[in-house]
Design a protein around this motif. Structure first.
Motif, PDB file in Angstrom:
ATOM      1  N   GLY A 111      34.353  33.214  18.469  1.00 22.00           N
ATOM      2  CA  GLY A 111      35.761  33.605  18.425  1.00 22.00           C
ATOM      3  C   GLY A 111      35.943  35.006  17.888  1.00 22.00           C
ATOM      4  O   GLY A 111      36.777  35.783  18.377  1.00 22.00           O
ATOM      5  N   ARG A 112      35.152  35.353  16.885  1.00 28.61           N
ATOM      6  CA  ARG A 112      35.235  36.692  16.288  1.00 28.61           C
ATOM      7  C   ARG A 112      34.795  37.771  17.262  1.00 28.61           C
ATOM      8  O   ARG A 112      35.270  38.915  17.196  1.00 28.61           O
ATOM      9  N   VAL A 113      33.861  37.428  18.153  1.00 23.34           N
ATOM     10  CA  VAL A 113      33.416  38.400  19.162  1.00 23.34           C
ATOM     11  C   VAL A 113      34.550  38.708  20.129  1.00 23.34           C
ATOM     12  O   VAL A 113      34.748  39.854  20.548  1.00 23.34           O
ATOM     13  N   VAL A 114      35.310  37.666  20.477  1.00 26.98           N
ATOM     14  CA  VAL A 114      36.349  37.819  21.505  1.00 26.98           C
ATOM     15  C   VAL A 114      37.632  38.410  20.942  1.00 26.98           C
ATOM     16  O   VAL A 114      38.293  39.238  21.576  1.00 26.98           O
ATOM     17  N   GLY A 115      38.034  37.981  19.742  1.00 30.39           N
ATOM     18  CA  GLY A 115      39.302  38.430  19.184  1.00 30.39           C
ATOM     19  C   GLY A 115      39.365  38.214  17.689  1.00 30.39           C
ATOM     20  O   GLY A 115      38.341  38.255  16.999  1.00 30.39           O
ATOM     21  N   GLU A 116      40.553  37.963  17.188  1.00 28.23           N
ATOM     22  CA  GLU A 116      40.736  37.782  15.747  1.00 28.23           C
ATOM     23  C   GLU A 116      40.662  36.297  15.392  1.00 28.23           C
ATOM     24  O   GLU A 116      41.611  35.543  15.599  1.00 28.23           O
ATOM     25  N   ALA A 117      39.522  35.895  14.880  1.00 33.71           N
ATOM     26  CA  ALA A 117      39.322  34.519  14.433  1.00 33.71           C
ATOM     27  C   ALA A 117      39.448  34.466  12.917  1.00 33.71           C
ATOM     28  O   ALA A 117      38.940  35.337  12.213  1.00 33.71           O
ATOM     29  N   VAL A 118      40.109  33.418  12.429  1.00 27.58           N
ATOM     30  CA  VAL A 118      40.300  33.260  10.993  1.00 27.58           C
ATOM     31  C   VAL A 118      39.830  31.867  10.579  1.00 27.58           C
ATOM     32  O   VAL A 118      39.796  30.939  11.383  1.00 27.58           O
ATOM     33  N   ILE A 119      39.469  31.732   9.314  1.00 26.35           N
ATOM     34  CA  ILE A 119      39.006  30.451   8.790  1.00 26.35           C
ATOM     35  C   ILE A 119      40.195  29.653   8.275  1.00 26.35           C
ATOM     36  O   ILE A 119      40.873  30.070   7.336  1.00 26.35           O
ATOM     37  N   ALA A 120      40.458  28.522   8.912  1.00 26.95           N
ATOM     38  CA  ALA A 120      41.557  27.650   8.487  1.00 26.95           C
ATOM     39  C   ALA A 120      41.142  26.782   7.306  1.00 26.95           C
ATOM     40  O   ALA A 120      41.978  26.389   6.481  1.00 26.95           O
ATOM     41  N   ALA A 121      39.872  26.450   7.245  1.00 26.29           N
ATOM     42  CA  ALA A 121      39.302  25.689   6.127  1.00 26.29           C
ATOM     43  C   ALA A 121      37.787  25.751   6.265  1.00 26.29           C
ATOM     44  O   ALA A 121      37.256  25.916   7.366  1.00 26.29           O
ATOM     45  N   SER A 122      37.080  25.604   5.142  1.00 26.95           N
ATOM     46  CA  SER A 122      35.624  25.594   5.172  1.00 26.95           C
ATOM     47  C   SER A 122      35.096  24.809   3.983  1.00 26.95           C
ATOM     48  O   SER A 122      35.678  24.864   2.890  1.00 26.95           O
ATOM     49  N   ASN A 123      34.011  24.081   4.214  1.00 28.30           N
ATOM     50  CA  ASN A 123      33.357  23.375   3.111  1.00 28.30           C
ATOM     51  C   ASN A 123      31.935  23.891   2.910  1.00 28.30           C
ATOM     52  O   ASN A 123      31.085  23.207   2.349  1.00 28.30           O
ATOM     53  N   LYS A 124      31.684  25.128   3.349  1.00 25.88           N
ATOM     54  CA  LYS A 124      30.328  25.676   3.264  1.00 25.88           C
ATOM     55  C   LYS A 124      29.868  25.829   1.819  1.00 25.88           C
ATOM     56  O   LYS A 124      28.697  25.589   1.495  1.00 25.88           O
ATOM     57  N   ARG A 129      28.758  18.933   2.021  1.00 26.86           N
ATOM     58  CA  ARG A 129      28.654  17.533   1.576  1.00 26.86           C
ATOM     59  C   ARG A 129      29.910  16.710   1.875  1.00 26.86           C
ATOM     60  O   ARG A 129      29.823  15.504   2.123  1.00 26.86           O
ATOM     61  N   SER A 130      31.072  17.337   1.817  1.00 25.77           N
ATOM     62  CA  SER A 130      32.308  16.609   2.101  1.00 25.77           C
ATOM     63  C   SER A 130      33.192  17.467   2.990  1.00 25.77           C
ATOM     64  O   SER A 130      33.096  18.694   2.989  1.00 25.77           O
ATOM     65  N   LEU A 131      34.040  16.811   3.749  1.00 24.96           N
ATOM     66  CA  LEU A 131      34.901  17.530   4.679  1.00 24.96           C
ATOM     67  C   LEU A 131      36.192  17.961   3.984  1.00 24.96           C
ATOM     68  O   LEU A 131      36.628  17.333   3.013  1.00 24.96           O
ATOM     69  N   PRO A 132      36.817  19.022   4.481  1.00 23.71           N
ATOM     70  CA  PRO A 132      38.067  19.470   3.865  1.00 23.71           C
ATOM     71  C   PRO A 132      39.148  18.386   3.933  1.00 23.71           C
ATOM     72  O   PRO A 132      39.224  17.634   4.908  1.00 23.71           O
ATOM     73  N   LYS A 133      39.949  18.307   2.901  1.00 20.86           N
ATOM     74  CA  LYS A 133      41.114  17.422   2.931  1.00 20.86           C
ATOM     75  C   LYS A 133      42.169  18.034   3.838  1.00 20.86           C
ATOM     76  O   LYS A 133      42.184  19.244   4.079  1.00 20.86           O
ATOM     77  N   ALA A 134      43.059  17.198   4.322  1.00 21.02           N
ATOM     78  CA  ALA A 134      44.114  17.686   5.218  1.00 21.02           C
ATOM     79  C   ALA A 134      44.913  18.802   4.547  1.00 21.02           C
ATOM     80  O   ALA A 134      45.309  19.784   5.195  1.00 21.02           O
ATOM     81  N   SER A 135      45.148  18.680   3.231  1.00 22.92           N
ATOM     82  CA  SER A 135      45.938  19.677   2.500  1.00 22.92           C
ATOM     83  C   SER A 135      45.207  21.005   2.335  1.00 22.92           C
ATOM     84  O   SER A 135      45.822  22.024   2.002  1.00 22.92           O
ATOM     85  N   ASP A 136      43.878  21.010   2.575  1.00 23.82           N
ATOM     86  CA  ASP A 136      43.089  22.245   2.456  1.00 23.82           C
ATOM     87  C   ASP A 136      43.133  23.097   3.717  1.00 23.82           C
ATOM     88  O   ASP A 136      42.688  24.244   3.706  1.00 23.82           O
ATOM     89  N   ILE A 137      43.634  22.540   4.812  1.00 26.22           N
ATOM     90  CA  ILE A 137      43.641  23.253   6.089  1.00 26.22           C
ATOM     91  C   ILE A 137      44.900  24.103   6.193  1.00 26.22           C
ATOM     92  O   ILE A 137      46.024  23.597   6.161  1.00 26.22           O
ATOM     93  N   ILE A 138      44.699  25.404   6.297  1.00 27.56           N
ATOM     94  CA  ILE A 138      45.812  26.352   6.376  1.00 27.56           C
ATOM     95  C   ILE A 138      45.876  26.915   7.791  1.00 27.56           C
ATOM     96  O   ILE A 138      44.947  27.592   8.247  1.00 27.56           O
TER      97      ILE A 138
END
Length: 362
Positions: A111-124, A129-138
């Motif tokens: 996505g970053r190669v093609v245009g402006e990609a942004v991180i909505a949430a990440s657990n890196k 170990r755990s997935l983002p909570k719904a409230s963590d997704i922006i």
């Protein structure tokens, strides 16, 4: 017949024995036409019937009555990582990515190669170990779409909810989870999956796209990369992977005959529980890579006390007819991929092997 291996390969993966035997019967002479389906023209009535039936079967099993197109494409899910922003990420807009593992990160990079990609949430930072909570997704209100990977093949995690995006189109990579459980496809503008986990052999990638996403044709990219091109031509714009689609047709019929996605989910929960119980009752000998509330029912990942023991585990497992248990080369450890065609008996045998291995080495 040679004894079938306990196939835990992560993809290409296990296929139902019944499907393989049916394909074997028709391999040389398909429905009395005097040749294999692999030899016929993709413009022939024989193949067009398979093409159309396979699309309808998939829509039926996904619970879709109308409003979506099924496309059969090449290049695997990795090609979709680039094709999605090429088609949908316009100048002046962003694309949101929920990053939960290696493949969603690759999608973000494309996505970053093609245009402006942004991180909505990440657990890196939490080492997946755990997935983002719904409230963590922006979600950026200017986003053209939000992309997620619903099941993380390498890490062994799986979303239990569908994120709310406030009307922004949601796109789901379902390569390692499609049809393993019922989903509300109406929450997605697009889902896609490489076939080689749950749907059939490698060679074909499924894209299921909502009609409104196909209304505007992107003029700035070659025809072959436009979803509108494939939709207008019913996936026959170029020569499709005929044999892979035929095999998918047989797998979809097998899934339907055996109870559909709801039955696949029940069986997958039972199969994965065998492995997770062996991990959780091992007193720490086996350490799961994923927190229990984020665990996948498709890919079970874990570690042993030392890398030497992990290598020994894989070596001994191969001697006991198990295949594909080494973790992905990027992370190591052990991974058991129990896709929907992996029989219960294989998971039962693996759990017993794990118990025995611990008794001998714990």
């Amino acid at each position: 017949m040679t004894k079938r291996a306990y196939n835990f390969n992560p993809g290409p993966a296990a296929l139902p024995l019944e499907v393989l035997q049916q394909a074997q019967e028709q391999f040389v002479d398909y429905n009395g036409i005097g040749m294999s389906l692999m030899e016929v023209s993709h413009r022939s009535k024989e193949y067009e019937a398979v093409n159309n039936e396979t699309q309808q079967l998939l829509l039926e099993l996904l619970g879709i009555n109308a409003g979506y197109q099924v496309l059969f494409m090449g290049g695997g899910a990795s090609t979709q990582f680039a094709t999605i922003p090429m088609n949908f990420l316009k100048p002046g807009r962003t694309a949101g990515y929920i990053i939960t593992g290696s493949f969603s990160e690759k999608a973000y990079d494309e996505g970053r190669v093609v245009g402006e990609a942004v991180i909505a949430a990440s657990n890196k930072e939490g080492k997946w170990r755990s997935l983002p909570k719904a409230s963590d997704i922006i979600v950026d209100p200017n986003a053209a779409y939000v992309h997620m990977t619903t099941n993380n093949t390498i890490e062994g995690s799986q979303f239990s909810y569908i994120p709310e995006t406030g009307g922004i189109p949601l796109i789901g990579d379902m390569t390692s989870g499609i049809l393993s459980r019922p989903i509300d496809v109406s929450k997605y503008a697009m889902i896609y999956a490489g076939a080689q986990k749950n749907l059939g052999p490698s060679g074909v990638t499924v894209a299921v796209i909502r009609d409104d996403m196909l209304q505007e044709e992107p003029k700035h990219i070659p025809f072959i990369f436009r979803y509108t091109t494939h939709a207008k031509n019913k996936s026959l714009y170029n020569t499709p992977p005929v044999h892979s689609i035929y095999m998918m047709n047989l797998v979809l019929k097998w899934i339907k005959k055996n109870g559909g996605a709801a039955a696949m989910e029940r069986q997958s929960i039972e199969k994965s529980k065998l492995i997770y119980d062996a991990i959780d009752t091992s007193g720490g000998f086996y350490q799961g890579n994923i927190d229990p509330d984020s665990r996948s029912i498709m890919n079970m990942t874990f570690r042993l006390p030392t890398e030497e023991l992990e290598k020994q585990f894989v070596k001994e497992s191969e001697q006991h007819n198990f295949v594909g248990l080494a973790g992905h080369r990027s992370v190591g450890g052990i991974r058991a991929s129990a896709y929907i065609a992996v029989p219960y008996e294989a998971c039962q045998a693996l759990a017993q092997f794990m118990d025995d291995f611990q008794k001998r080495n714990g």
